[in-house]
Design a protein around this motif. Structure first.
Motif, PDB file in Angstrom:
ATOM      1  N   VAL A  60      -2.923 -12.894  18.013  1.00 50.30           N
ATOM      2  CA  VAL A  60      -3.481 -14.245  18.094  1.00 50.30           C
ATOM      3  C   VAL A  60      -2.386 -15.298  17.968  1.00 50.30           C
ATOM      4  O   VAL A  60      -2.345 -16.269  18.749  1.00 50.30           O
ATOM      5  CB  VAL A  60      -4.559 -14.430  17.005  1.00 50.30           C
ATOM      6  N   VAL A  61      -1.497 -15.136  17.005  1.00 50.14           N
ATOM      7  CA  VAL A  61      -0.451 -16.130  16.781  1.00 50.14           C
ATOM      8  C   VAL A  61       0.481 -16.216  17.990  1.00 50.14           C
ATOM      9  O   VAL A  61       0.958 -17.303  18.343  1.00 50.14           O
ATOM     10  CB  VAL A  61       0.324 -15.799  15.487  1.00 50.14           C
ATOM     11  N   SER A  62       0.728 -15.081  18.652  1.00 45.79           N
ATOM     12  CA  SER A  62       1.607 -15.089  19.823  1.00 45.79           C
ATOM     13  C   SER A  62       1.027 -15.917  20.971  1.00 45.79           C
ATOM     14  O   SER A  62       1.758 -16.319  21.876  1.00 45.79           O
ATOM     15  CB  SER A  62       1.859 -13.656  20.295  1.00 45.79           C
ATOM     16  N   LYS A  63      -0.273 -16.195  20.921  1.00 43.69           N
ATOM     17  CA  LYS A  63      -0.964 -16.918  21.999  1.00 43.69           C
ATOM     18  C   LYS A  63      -1.356 -18.331  21.579  1.00 43.69           C
ATOM     19  O   LYS A  63      -2.252 -18.936  22.165  1.00 43.69           O
ATOM     20  CB  LYS A  63      -2.201 -16.129  22.429  1.00 43.69           C
ATOM     21  N   ASN A  64      -0.707 -18.853  20.538  1.00 41.43           N
ATOM     22  CA  ASN A  64      -0.938 -20.226  20.066  1.00 41.43           C
ATOM     23  C   ASN A  64      -2.213 -20.360  19.252  1.00 41.43           C
ATOM     24  O   ASN A  64      -2.812 -21.434  19.177  1.00 41.43           O
ATOM     25  CB  ASN A  64      -0.966 -21.225  21.233  1.00 41.43           C
ATOM     26  N   GLY A  65      -2.641 -19.255  18.624  1.00 38.67           N
ATOM     27  CA  GLY A  65      -3.875 -19.283  17.860  1.00 38.67           C
ATOM     28  C   GLY A  65      -3.683 -19.058  16.374  1.00 38.67           C
ATOM     29  O   GLY A  65      -2.586 -18.732  15.911  1.00 38.67           O
ATOM     30  N   ASN A  66      -4.763 -19.245  15.636  1.00 39.62           N
ATOM     31  CA  ASN A  66      -4.857 -18.954  14.205  1.00 39.62           C
ATOM     32  C   ASN A  66      -5.921 -17.891  13.994  1.00 39.62           C
ATOM     33  O   ASN A  66      -6.838 -17.750  14.804  1.00 39.62           O
ATOM     34  CB  ASN A  66      -5.255 -20.191  13.405  1.00 39.62           C
ATOM     35  N   LEU A  67      -5.835 -17.189  12.880  1.00 47.12           N
ATOM     36  CA  LEU A  67      -6.850 -16.208  12.498  1.00 47.12           C
ATOM     37  C   LEU A  67      -7.571 -16.674  11.245  1.00 47.12           C
ATOM     38  O   LEU A  67      -6.936 -16.975  10.230  1.00 47.12           O
ATOM     39  CB  LEU A  67      -6.212 -14.841  12.237  1.00 47.12           C
ATOM     40  N   MET A  68      -8.905 -16.737  11.318  1.00 52.35           N
ATOM     41  CA  MET A  68      -9.746 -16.985  10.146  1.00 52.35           C
ATOM     42  C   MET A  68     -10.477 -15.687   9.824  1.00 52.35           C
ATOM     43  O   MET A  68     -11.263 -15.191  10.629  1.00 52.35           O
ATOM     44  CB  MET A  68     -10.755 -18.100  10.437  1.00 52.35           C
ATOM     45  N   LEU A  69     -10.208 -15.137   8.645  1.00 49.07           N
ATOM     46  CA  LEU A  69     -10.727 -13.818   8.271  1.00 49.07           C
ATOM     47  C   LEU A  69     -11.775 -13.939   7.179  1.00 49.07           C
ATOM     48  O   LEU A  69     -11.525 -14.520   6.121  1.00 49.07           O
ATOM     49  CB  LEU A  69      -9.586 -12.925   7.783  1.00 49.07           C
ATOM     50  N   ASN A  70     -12.947 -13.341   7.428  1.00 51.66           N
ATOM     51  CA  ASN A  70     -13.988 -13.285   6.411  1.00 51.66           C
ATOM     52  C   ASN A  70     -13.960 -11.942   5.694  1.00 51.66           C
ATOM     53  O   ASN A  70     -13.855 -10.891   6.325  1.00 51.66           O
ATOM     54  CB  ASN A  70     -15.364 -13.468   7.045  1.00 51.66           C
ATOM     55  N   VAL A  71     -14.060 -11.989   4.382  1.00 53.29           N
ATOM     56  CA  VAL A  71     -14.234 -10.799   3.544  1.00 53.29           C
ATOM     57  C   VAL A  71     -15.621 -10.915   2.926  1.00 53.29           C
ATOM     58  O   VAL A  71     -15.868 -11.792   2.095  1.00 53.29           O
ATOM     59  CB  VAL A  71     -13.156 -10.727   2.448  1.00 53.29           C
ATOM     60  N   PRO A  72     -16.575 -10.085   3.337  1.00 47.01           N
ATOM     61  CA  PRO A  72     -17.961 -10.256   2.876  1.00 47.01           C
ATOM     62  C   PRO A  72     -18.071 -10.196   1.347  1.00 47.01           C
ATOM     63  O   PRO A  72     -17.489  -9.315   0.710  1.00 47.01           O
ATOM     64  CB  PRO A  72     -18.697  -9.075   3.522  1.00 47.01           C
ATOM     65  N   VAL A  73     -18.814 -11.138   0.803  1.00 48.91           N
ATOM     66  CA  VAL A  73     -19.021 -11.230  -0.643  1.00 48.91           C
ATOM     67  C   VAL A  73     -20.410 -10.701  -0.978  1.00 48.91           C
ATOM     68  O   VAL A  73     -21.393 -11.022  -0.303  1.00 48.91           O
ATOM     69  CB  VAL A  73     -18.870 -12.691  -1.114  1.00 48.91           C
ATOM     70  N   ARG A  74     -20.496  -9.904  -2.006  1.00 43.80           N
ATOM     71  CA  ARG A  74     -21.782  -9.379  -2.447  1.00 43.80           C
ATOM     72  C   ARG A  74     -22.665 -10.501  -2.975  1.00 43.80           C
ATOM     73  O   ARG A  74     -22.184 -11.580  -3.323  1.00 43.80           O
ATOM     74  CB  ARG A  74     -21.583  -8.325  -3.545  1.00 43.80           C
ATOM     75  N   GLY A  75     -23.967 -10.224  -3.058  1.00 45.14           N
ATOM     76  CA  GLY A  75     -24.881 -11.236  -3.574  1.00 45.14           C
ATOM     77  C   GLY A  75     -24.486 -11.744  -4.941  1.00 45.14           C
ATOM     78  O   GLY A  75     -24.658 -12.927  -5.249  1.00 45.14           O
ATOM     79  N   ASN A  76     -23.905 -10.878  -5.766  1.00 53.20           N
ATOM     80  CA  ASN A  76     -23.550 -11.299  -7.129  1.00 53.20           C
ATOM     81  C   ASN A  76     -22.277 -12.137  -7.188  1.00 53.20           C
ATOM     82  O   ASN A  76     -21.895 -12.618  -8.250  1.00 53.20           O
ATOM     83  CB  ASN A  76     -23.441 -10.090  -8.062  1.00 53.20           C
ATOM     84  N   GLY A  77     -21.595 -12.294  -6.046  1.00 53.82           N
ATOM     85  CA  GLY A  77     -20.411 -13.143  -6.011  1.00 53.82           C
ATOM     86  C   GLY A  77     -19.094 -12.404  -6.085  1.00 53.82           C
ATOM     87  O   GLY A  77     -18.038 -13.044  -6.174  1.00 53.82           O
TER      88      GLY A  77
END
Length: 560
Positions: free
Chosen positions: A406-423
């Motif tokens: 992604v960075v090589s193509k002029n982009g950024n990466l936004m990464l989600n790490v799933p959070v459990r219901g309890n936080g």
């Protein structure tokens, strides 16, 4: 002939307000006709020419003057907490919609865990969500140590619950029901403690259509014909935990169904508010506008992500245009410069000038002339216990390969790490995040503050790149990356070649450098070692050390 209802002898401010009001009325009345869209453009252009107003007006023409701030272009890597009440059942994405789809996996999960959706709806799931182990500072600290340069938190999802102290969703927000906590306030405080630009994701524009499944009923079985709870009103809550609350402020289902609504897949074709969708009311659109402006003014995000085609509610309303203009103008007023970012999906060429194009779970196949972002997740967007149990998360290698591409193509990466219901996040997720941080500590010079080189890369994965579809969704559909795949970035007088695997013969050949000037130095970033090299008509041949550095599934060479 269509005439504007504008009074004579008005001030500039009054004229702008009347033009804006007329434009909104025309869009509401004639949203689907070509003449209406043409008239909208004329009105937008007129509004943008009024002197003495804020720099940005709510029009595509005005917003096209936008320029992406350098902080975002330099950051390259951000982390996202896509967390809300739909994580409480730990059953994956779109739970609050699919629990009302008879026979679906989440419907079956709901029956088993909570009971039938006629008596225990999503409003009741919200009531069970307590977030009792949530520690935003600990999580944001972990993400910063992983190399994130910005952080985003979900402010609401299609389930329509505001995760902040919302003045325009006063009953159905996380300070009044569920955890009784200001989720966005907690995330914002943590991000600012660790000096990360803070942003929010906003998805609630789609609740109108998305919740239509809650109007249904089972077609067979013991509950056949018994309505789900999607049409309940305030009067129905007497003696129940939600007495005094109006479920319609959450579900917004006092309207006819869209065309083909009973088909669960039809919503995807109607995401852009066409294809037979029942158009949202003006009151609904204005409430969404007010909620989002309240969010921006109360929590001061540096950026806002919309899970929409172009901007929220476009083209049936200009609410999204007004929100974008407000955020940009607020940034200029408070910081003296345009420092804000708005993300949107499925943008045309004009719209890409107005905001940052976001690609969901996918990558562009070329160097984009304007900065862009991909958003992806190591699992499902909402926490899914089954992925943990089956050990199906993306590993750190996959994330790093995506980042480099992604960075090589002029982009950024936004990464989600799933959070459990309890936080909390589970130990498998934590391990992935920590490994990403370890790799970034050795190689991030080739990521941060860089720009694309003459070509973005070389290798077999380029030849098998999958095309984008819809919002993106080409991730993992091409050839897997190998040691023959290289991605390039540049900074100052150096080119960085990031190989996506270790060469078997310990010699890396970079064919893209065969016609360039012979470098004076090649350095392995992970260890700081200077490496031997030769150059001929086949490329630059770099002799790698016998001992591989850690995490050598991707490594960066600095070519000076």
């Amino acid at each position: 002939m269509l005439c504007l209802n504008i009074r004579p002898s008005v001030t500039g401010n009054e004229l702008l307000n009347e033009i804006t009001m007329n434009r909104r009325q025309l869009l509401q009345q004639l949203a689907w006709s070509v003449p209406a869209l043409a008239m909208s453009k004329q009105l937008n252009a007129a509004a943008s020419l009024i002197p003495g107003q804020s720099p940005f007006q709510p029009s595509w023409e005005s917003l096209a003057a936008y320029k992406v701030p350098d902080w975002f272009r330099n950051a390259k890597f951000g982390m996202w907490a896509h967390w809300g009440p739909q994580c409480e059942p730990e059953a994956g994405d779109w739970y609050a919609r699919n629990m009302y789809t008879e026979g679906s996996a989440q419907y079956k999960k709901h029956l088993e865990k909570y009971g039938h959706p006629s008596t225990f709806g999503f409003k009741d799931v919200i009531h069970t969500w307590k977030a009792d182990q949530w520690n935003p500072e600990e999580l944001v600290s972990l993400y910063k140590n992983a190399g994130a340069r910005y952080f985003m938190a979900m402010a609401n999802h299609h389930d329509n619950l505001d995760l902040f102290n919302s003045r325009y969703q006063p009953s159905w927000n996380s300070t009044k029901v569920g955890p009784m906590k200001d989720i966005i306030g907690g995330w914002a405080k943590a991000a600012r403690k660790y000096d990360l630009p803070f942003g929010v994701s906003v998805h609630a524009a789609h609740a109108w259509r998305w919740y239509e499944s809650a109007q249904g009923a089972d077609k067979q079985g013991p509950f056949a014909g018994v309505p789900y709870d999607g049409k309940l009103t305030k009067a129905d809550g007497k003696g129940l935990w939600w007495e005094g609350l109006d479920p319609q402020e959450l579900y917004t289902q006092h309207h006819p169904l869209s065309r083909n609504s009973e088909n669960p897949g039809s919503i995807h074709r109607q995401w852009h508010w066409g294809e037979g969708v029942y158009a949202p009311s003006n009151a609904y659109c204005e409430n969404f506008y007010n909620r989002t402006i309240d969010l921006i003014d109360s929590y001061h995000p540096s950026f806002i992500y919309f899970d929409d085609t172009a901007l929220p509610l476009w083209p049936v309303s200009d609410a999204g245009l007004r929100i974008a203009a407000h955020l940009y103008n607020k940034s200029i007023k408070e910081k003296g410069k345009l420092d804000a970012v708005v993300f949107g999906k499925i943008l045309d060429e004009q719209q890409r000038k107005c905001m940052v194009w976001d690609i969901e779970r996918g990558q562009s196949n070329q160097i984009e002339p304007l900065p862009w972002q991909t958003d992806t997740c190591i699992g499902t967007w909402h926490y899914h216990r089954e992925i943990y149990e089956k050990k199906q998360y993306k590993n750190a290698q996959t994330v790093i390969h995506i980042l480099c591409d992604v960075v090589s193509k002029n982009g950024n990466l936004m990464l989600n790490v799933p959070v459990r219901g309890n936080g909390t996040i589970d130990e498998q997720e934590r391990s992935v995040v920590e490994e990403i941080g370890h790799w970034m500590a050795m190689n991030s010079e080739a990521i941060y503050d860089t720009r694309p080189w003459q070509v973005y890369g070389e290798g077999p994965a380029m030849e098998a790149a999958a095309p984008l579809s819809g919002q993106g969704f080409n991730e993992g559909k091409g050839k897997p990356f190998t040691a023959a795949d290289i991605r390039f970035t540049t900074k100052n007088n150096s080119v960085y070649a990031i190989a996506l695997g270790w060469p078997e013969n310990n010699t890396l050949t970079i064919s893209s450098l065969k016609a360039t000037k012979t470098p004076s130095r090649v350095t392995l970033l992970a260890t700081g070692e200077r490496l031997s090299f030769t150059r001929d008509e086949e490329g630059l041949h770099v002799v790698m050390p016998q001992n591989r550095p850690e995490l050598s599934y991707a490594f960066a060479l600095k070519i000076s």
